[in-house]
Design a protein around this motif. Structure first.
Motif, mmCIF file in Angstrom:
data_model
loop_
_atom_site.group_PDB
_atom_site.id
_atom_site.type_symbol
_atom_site.label_atom_id
_atom_site.label_comp_id
_atom_site.label_asym_id
_atom_site.label_seq_id
_atom_site.Cartn_x
_atom_site.Cartn_y
_atom_site.Cartn_z
ATOM 1 N N PRO A 154 0.832 -1.208 0.000
ATOM 2 C CA PRO A 154 0.000 0.000 0.000
ATOM 3 C C PRO A 154 0.863 1.253 0.000
ATOM 4 O O PRO A 154 1.883 1.318 0.693
ATOM 5 N N MET A 155 0.466 2.224 -0.802
ATOM 6 C CA MET A 155 1.215 3.480 -0.878
ATOM 7 C C MET A 155 0.305 4.593 -1.350
ATOM 8 O O MET A 155 -0.796 4.344 -1.866
ATOM 9 N N THR A 156 0.745 5.810 -1.197
ATOM 10 C CA THR A 156 -0.036 6.967 -1.613
ATOM 11 C C THR A 156 0.041 7.129 -3.132
ATOM 12 O O THR A 156 0.873 6.499 -3.811
ATOM 13 N N GLU A 157 -0.802 8.006 -3.663
ATOM 14 C CA GLU A 157 -0.796 8.264 -5.096
ATOM 15 C C GLU A 157 0.558 8.800 -5.541
ATOM 16 O O GLU A 157 1.085 8.429 -6.593
ATOM 17 N N GLY A 158 1.143 9.669 -4.729
ATOM 18 C CA GLY A 158 2.455 10.215 -5.058
ATOM 19 C C GLY A 158 3.534 9.141 -5.082
ATOM 20 O O GLY A 158 4.407 9.132 -5.957
ATOM 21 N N GLN A 159 3.474 8.230 -4.099
ATOM 22 C CA GLN A 159 4.436 7.129 -4.073
ATOM 23 C C GLN A 159 4.265 6.209 -5.273
ATOM 24 O O GLN A 159 5.243 5.714 -5.847
ATOM 25 N N LEU A 206 5.868 3.424 -10.028
ATOM 26 C CA LEU A 206 5.305 2.677 -11.154
ATOM 27 C C LEU A 206 6.294 2.463 -12.301
ATOM 28 O O LEU A 206 6.348 1.360 -12.874
ATOM 29 N N PRO A 207 7.114 3.456 -12.678
ATOM 30 C CA PRO A 207 8.058 3.213 -13.778
ATOM 31 C C PRO A 207 8.990 2.030 -13.532
ATOM 32 O O PRO A 207 9.400 1.354 -14.493
ATOM 33 N N PHE A 208 9.306 1.755 -12.283
ATOM 34 C CA PHE A 208 10.221 0.650 -11.990
ATOM 35 C C PHE A 208 9.579 -0.712 -12.278
ATOM 36 O O PHE A 208 10.283 -1.707 -12.472
ATOM 37 N N GLU A 209 8.238 -0.762 -12.318
ATOM 38 C CA GLU A 209 7.547 -2.003 -12.659
ATOM 39 C C GLU A 209 7.714 -2.359 -14.136
ATOM 40 O O GLU A 209 7.409 -3.471 -14.552
ATOM 41 N N PHE A 210 8.175 -1.395 -14.934
ATOM 42 C CA PHE A 210 8.345 -1.613 -16.378
ATOM 43 C C PHE A 210 9.817 -1.610 -16.785
ATOM 44 O O PHE A 210 10.125 -1.516 -17.975
ATOM 45 N N LYS A 211 10.713 -1.732 -15.821
ATOM 46 C CA LYS A 211 12.138 -1.582 -16.129
ATOM 47 C C LYS A 211 12.637 -2.606 -17.147
ATOM 48 O O LYS A 211 13.606 -2.345 -17.871
ATOM 49 N N ASP A 212 11.987 -3.770 -17.218
ATOM 50 C CA ASP A 212 12.410 -4.812 -18.167
ATOM 51 C C ASP A 212 11.785 -4.649 -19.544
ATOM 52 O O ASP A 212 12.069 -5.434 -20.457
ATOM 53 N N TYR A 213 10.923 -3.645 -19.702
ATOM 54 C CA TYR A 213 10.189 -3.474 -20.951
ATOM 55 C C TYR A 213 10.598 -2.215 -21.715
ATOM 56 O O TYR A 213 10.571 -2.194 -22.946
ATOM 57 N N LEU A 214 10.942 -1.168 -20.998
ATOM 58 C CA LEU A 214 11.172 0.123 -21.635
ATOM 59 C C LEU A 214 12.443 0.107 -22.473
ATOM 60 O O LEU A 214 13.462 -0.451 -22.078
ATOM 61 N N THR A 215 12.359 0.740 -23.630
ATOM 62 C CA THR A 215 13.507 0.812 -24.533
ATOM 63 C C THR A 215 14.143 2.198 -24.527
ATOM 64 O O THR A 215 15.177 2.401 -25.154
#
Length: 332
Positions: A86-91, A96-105
């Motif tokens: 659980p975390m705040t909207e700001g957190q 969230l970008p770190f959840e896509f670290k294996d996908y982003l080019t």
């Protein structure tokens, strides 16, 4: 959904658009995509597509004051189900970008990220211990390209949505209207380039499967058998010229499609025995081919239903074409 919304679902073979106003579908329109304008789900020329959309809007008397919503094609958006503490909207915005670290080019600063909370997992004391999210990411340049395209077509872009979210919005509306007993859904989009299956529980996206068989395979099969080019083969398919749709080769293709759909459902059911799928809903251009549904019934213990059963009235004779477009409009 409030006000005037025109929602666009731009596929490889057809453009589908839905105009909604005040929560009611006013029009549903489809048109063929010119050869080469969309490749692999991606628009080749935004300016040419904008001019085509402008012409469609004019021919069908769509309000130029309407805002636009658009389905983002799968190659242009990353989606995933993830679970976080659980975390705040700001957190969340930060993490969230770190959840896509294996996908982003590219650098994460070049992407937009968004999410929908699917479930809050609670502990024994009823406090939230985990958050299950549907998350997505797309390049900022992608959104700007679509915004410019819509501006040229005479619309103001309000929303760009991955297709999973459009199906979720459609089911949110369906559940609200009908209060169904069973809330496990498998939507089977029999499209031009292939079949895509979307499995949701209530209005929560669970998983997706892709099958490399589609209506283009049927067109090519007819083309080879009848010795005509693919454009003529398409007209032969639509008119069932010389039994093109019931030829043994066509029937074999339907059964191959059915076998792949059944395998995907069986795999899901094996791993989800408490929420096993008992029915599938057909949408996309291939939903008009009754032989495909018949083939699924022959090879699987599944109820095969039209996706129109999940939709409010579109006023169209072919509502199965507009499943995603309508879901996108409902979300807007």
């Amino acid at each position: 959904m409030t006000g005037n919304i025109v929602s666009f679902d731009i596929g490889s073979a057809q453009i589908k658009l839905v105009w909604c106003a005040g929560g009611v579908c006013k029009a549903a329109v489809s048109a063929p995509v010119p050869d080469g304008l969309v490749r692999g789900g991606t628009i080749v020329s935004m300016d040419a597509m904008a001019d085509l959309l402008r012409q469609l809007a004019k021919e069908n008397n769509l309000p130029r004051s309407a805002q636009a919503a658009v389905i983002l094609p799968a190659p242009l958006v990353f989606t995933r189900i993830t679970e976080l503490p659980p975390m705040t909207e700001g957190q969340l915005t930060y993490n969230l970008p770190f959840e896509f670290k294996d996908y982003l080019t590219q650098e994460k600063s070049r992407y937009y990220f968004d999410y929908a909370v699917q479930e809050l997992v609670r502990g024994e004391d009823d406090s939230v211990t985990r958050m299950k999210l549907f998350a997505c990411a797309t390049l900022k340049t992608t959104i700007e390209d679509y915004r410019s395209m819509m501006n040229r077509a005479g619309f103001k872009l309000k929303l760009a949505l991955p297709e999973e979210a459009a199906y979720a919005a459609l089911l949110t509306d369906c559940i609200r209207r009908t209060q169904p007993e069973s809330r496990d859904y498998c939507l089977v989009d029999v499209g031009h380039a292939g079949i895509r299956m979307f499995i949701l529980r209530d209005d929560r996206f669970i998983t997706r499967r892709t099958i490399d068989l589609g209506m283009l395979d049927l067109i090519r099969s007819i083309s080879e058998r009848q010795g005509v080019d693919e454009h003529i083969a398409l007209t032969h398919m639509l008119s069932n010229y010389e039994g093109a749709m019931t030829d043994p080769a066509s029937m074999d293709l339907y059964h191959r499609m059915a076998a792949e759909i059944t395998k995907a459902v069986n795999f899901y059911n094996y791993n989800n025995r408490q929420q096993a799928l008992r029915r599938v809903y057909l949408c996309g251009g291939g939903a008009a081919v009754g032989h495909i549904g018949d083939a699924i019934r022959e090879v699987a213990d599944l109820e095969v239903l039209p996706a129109a059963d999940l939709m409010p009235d579109t006023g169209s004779d072919a509502p199965w074409l507009y499943t995603r477009a309508l879901g996108c409009a409902l979300q807007a």
